[in-house]
Enzyme design. Structure first.
Site, short mmCIF file in Angstrom:
data_model
loop_
_atom_site.label_atom_id
_atom_site.label_comp_id
_atom_site.label_asym_id
_atom_site.label_seq_id
_atom_site.Cartn_x
_atom_site.Cartn_y
_atom_site.Cartn_z
N ARG A 263 -16.14 -23.05 36.59
CA ARG A 263 -17.61 -23.15 36.60
C ARG A 263 -18.00 -24.33 35.72
NH1 ARG A 263 -20.42 -21.12 32.53
NH2 ARG A 263 -19.33 -19.17 32.17
N HIS A 267 -23.27 -20.43 32.57
CA HIS A 267 -23.19 -19.19 33.35
C HIS A 267 -24.48 -19.01 34.17
CE1 HIS A 267 -22.75 -15.00 34.43
NE2 HIS A 267 -23.90 -14.75 33.85
N TYR A 276 -18.96 -21.81 23.53
CA TYR A 276 -17.66 -21.16 23.76
C TYR A 276 -16.64 -22.01 24.52
CZ TYR A 276 -19.99 -19.96 28.21
OH TYR A 276 -20.66 -20.01 29.39
C1 LIG Z 1 -22.93 -3.88 35.97
C2 LIG Z 1 -23.30 -5.10 35.19
N1 LIG Z 1 -22.88 -5.23 33.92
C3 LIG Z 1 -23.20 -6.33 33.21
C4 LIG Z 1 -23.97 -7.32 33.76
C5 LIG Z 1 -24.34 -8.56 32.96
N2 LIG Z 1 -23.59 -9.70 33.47
C6 LIG Z 1 -24.17 -10.58 34.29
S1 LIG Z 1 -23.10 -11.76 34.79
C7 LIG Z 1 -21.84 -11.12 33.88
C8 LIG Z 1 -20.49 -11.77 33.89
C9 LIG Z 1 -19.84 -11.78 35.23
O1 LIG Z 1 -18.73 -12.61 35.23
P1 LIG Z 1 -17.82 -12.80 36.51
O2 LIG Z 1 -17.64 -11.50 37.22
O3 LIG Z 1 -16.59 -13.50 36.09
O4 LIG Z 1 -18.68 -13.70 37.49
P2 LIG Z 1 -19.33 -15.14 37.26
O5 LIG Z 1 -20.68 -14.91 36.66
O6 LIG Z 1 -18.45 -15.92 36.38
O7 LIG Z 1 -19.47 -15.71 38.62
C10 LIG Z 1 -22.27 -9.99 33.21
C11 LIG Z 1 -21.42 -9.18 32.31
C12 LIG Z 1 -24.41 -7.13 35.10
N3 LIG Z 1 -25.14 -8.04 35.74
N4 LIG Z 1 -24.04 -6.02 35.79
#
Ligand SMILES: Cc1ncc(C[n+]2csc(CCOP(=O)(O)OP(=O)(O)O)c2C)c(N)n1
Length: 366
Positions: A263, A267, A276
């Site tokens: 990425r 985020h 980070y």
């Molecule tokens: C059930 C849930 N827990 C926590 C969150 C908060 N949250 C939003 S994005 C994220 C990280 C997700 O990372 P990843 O699965 O690696 O996907 P990326 O965003 O890197 O595409 C979190 C913890 C959420 N949206 N839904």
């Protein structure tokens, strides 16, 4: 032991991800993943990635100008998304997370409609049944259940469609994908679990996410084959996904694909990645850019010239302009819609919240 149970060794991912294109565009033939794309399709993959990047940048700009509440960029992940979505037929279904602009554009989903979610206006203005493309899902991993259920439903109806669900490395730690993969493995649901390993879940790096040797190793525990591809290589991503999709379509069951990518942006627009990850890390990652790589390949194949470059740039610019015009100062919906379509039988507390907002909007105490 039942004969139906596959040997774990057959499910294990290869030691190296499938990789067909070097960053300088050199193509390596792989007899297990022959290229079945004509010149027009190769150019289309490139065009889709360029348009994705341009619209993605426009969305970031719109957020900076207060036109979107937030936005989750897919910069750097264009090959992973475009290559995988392109491997499906139009009848197959896609269940995205919140980052899949590239996959959406492959399906010709209108970006203005899609961005309604990030403007806070509506869930999306596209019709999932027209594009076979679900609504973006903000809760991590819930869409894995939808994709699995949808795939099972199709099988019950003898419909040969395959579903594909996108989630991230962080999503592999969540309960919903775990339940979906367990179920899909047992019932051989024709679903592809496509994980974009972009190295981070917000600020949590992969090494803090799992102790598994790779994410694809997790597949073995569900009885799914674990595949890996260089997710910044659009041809490798396409080829690996294509194989998994045809396997699922022929009744051999679900598969898990780990696409290794990065990425490049924050985020979301609310995140500060400098806290980070280092500048040096980012510079290294930029060297594996998926778009430059495909451009180099097309150039080597004499498929890239000024006319094509201008055509692609024009289309990208036009799409971004349409997005800007469609989003800028677009009317907001009725905030009370927040309470629609949630519960059939709303609880007292829910009704209380609804009334509080109504009063607040009317200028009362709330
Ligand atoms: C059930 C849930 N827990 C926590 C969150 C908060 N949250 C939003 S994005 C994220 C990280 C997700 O990372 P990843 O699965 O690696 O996907 P990326 O965003 O890197 O595409 C979190 C913890 C959420 N949206 N839904």
């Amino acid at each position: 032991m039942s004969e139906d149970v596959p040997e774990a060794i057959e499910l294990l991912p290869p030691s190296e991800p499938v990789h067909l294109l070097d960053p300088d565009g050199t193509y390596h033939e792989d007899p297990d993943h022959p290229l079945d794309l004509d010149d027009g399709q190769l150019r289309e993959l490139y065009r889709l990635m360029v348009v994705t990047r341009k619209v993605d940048r426009e969305a970031i700009n719109l957020q900076r100008q207060g036109q979107l509440g937030v936005y989750a960029s897919c910069m750097g992940q264009e090959a992973a998304q475009v290559g995988s979505a392109y491997a499906l037929t139009a009848a197959d279904w896609i269940f995205p997370s919140y980052r899949e602009l590239g996959a959406a554009l492959v399906r010709e989903v209108d970006a203005v409609g899609l961005l309604q979610l990030y403007r806070g206006t509506w869930l999306s203005d596209h019709d999932p049944y027209v594009h076979n493309f679900g609504l973006m899902s903000i809760p991590i991993g819930t869409q894995a259940l939808h994709a699995t259920g949808f795939a099972m439903g199709a099988r019950f109806e003898d419909n040969p469609l395959v579903t594909m669900v996108y989630f991230g490395d962080g999503g592999t730690s969540e309960g919903d994908p775990h339940e979906a993969m367990t179920f899909a493995g047992v019932f051989k649901a024709p679903v592809i679990f496509f994980v974009q390993n972009n190295q981070y879940a917000i600020s949590v790096p992969l090494k803090r996410q799992t102790a598994a040797p790779t994410l694809a190793h997790k597949a073995v525990g569900y009885g799914l084959p674990g595949y890996r591809c260089d997710g910044n290589d659009v041809l490798a991503t396409y080829a690996v996904t294509r194989k998994a999709v045809e396997r699922a379509r022929s009744g051999e069951g679900p598969a898990f694909i780990e696409a290794l990518t990065y990425r490049m942006e924050a985020h979301t627009t609310s995140d500060d990645p400098t806290r980070y990850r280092s500048k040096e890390e980012l510079e290294e990652a930029a060297k594996t850019d998926p778009i430059a790589r495909m451009r180099n390949y097309l150039t080597q194949r004499d498929l890239y010239d000024d006319t094509f470059e201008n055509e692609v740039d024009e289309q990208a610019k036009d799409t971004a302009t349409t997005v800007r015009a469609g989003i800028y100062d677009a009317p907001h919906g009725d905030p009370m819609e927040l309470f629609e379509h949630v519960y059939r039988d709303p609880s007292g507390y829910f009704e209380e919240q609804r009334e509080r907002l109504r009063a607040e909007l009317a200028g009362g105490e709330g």
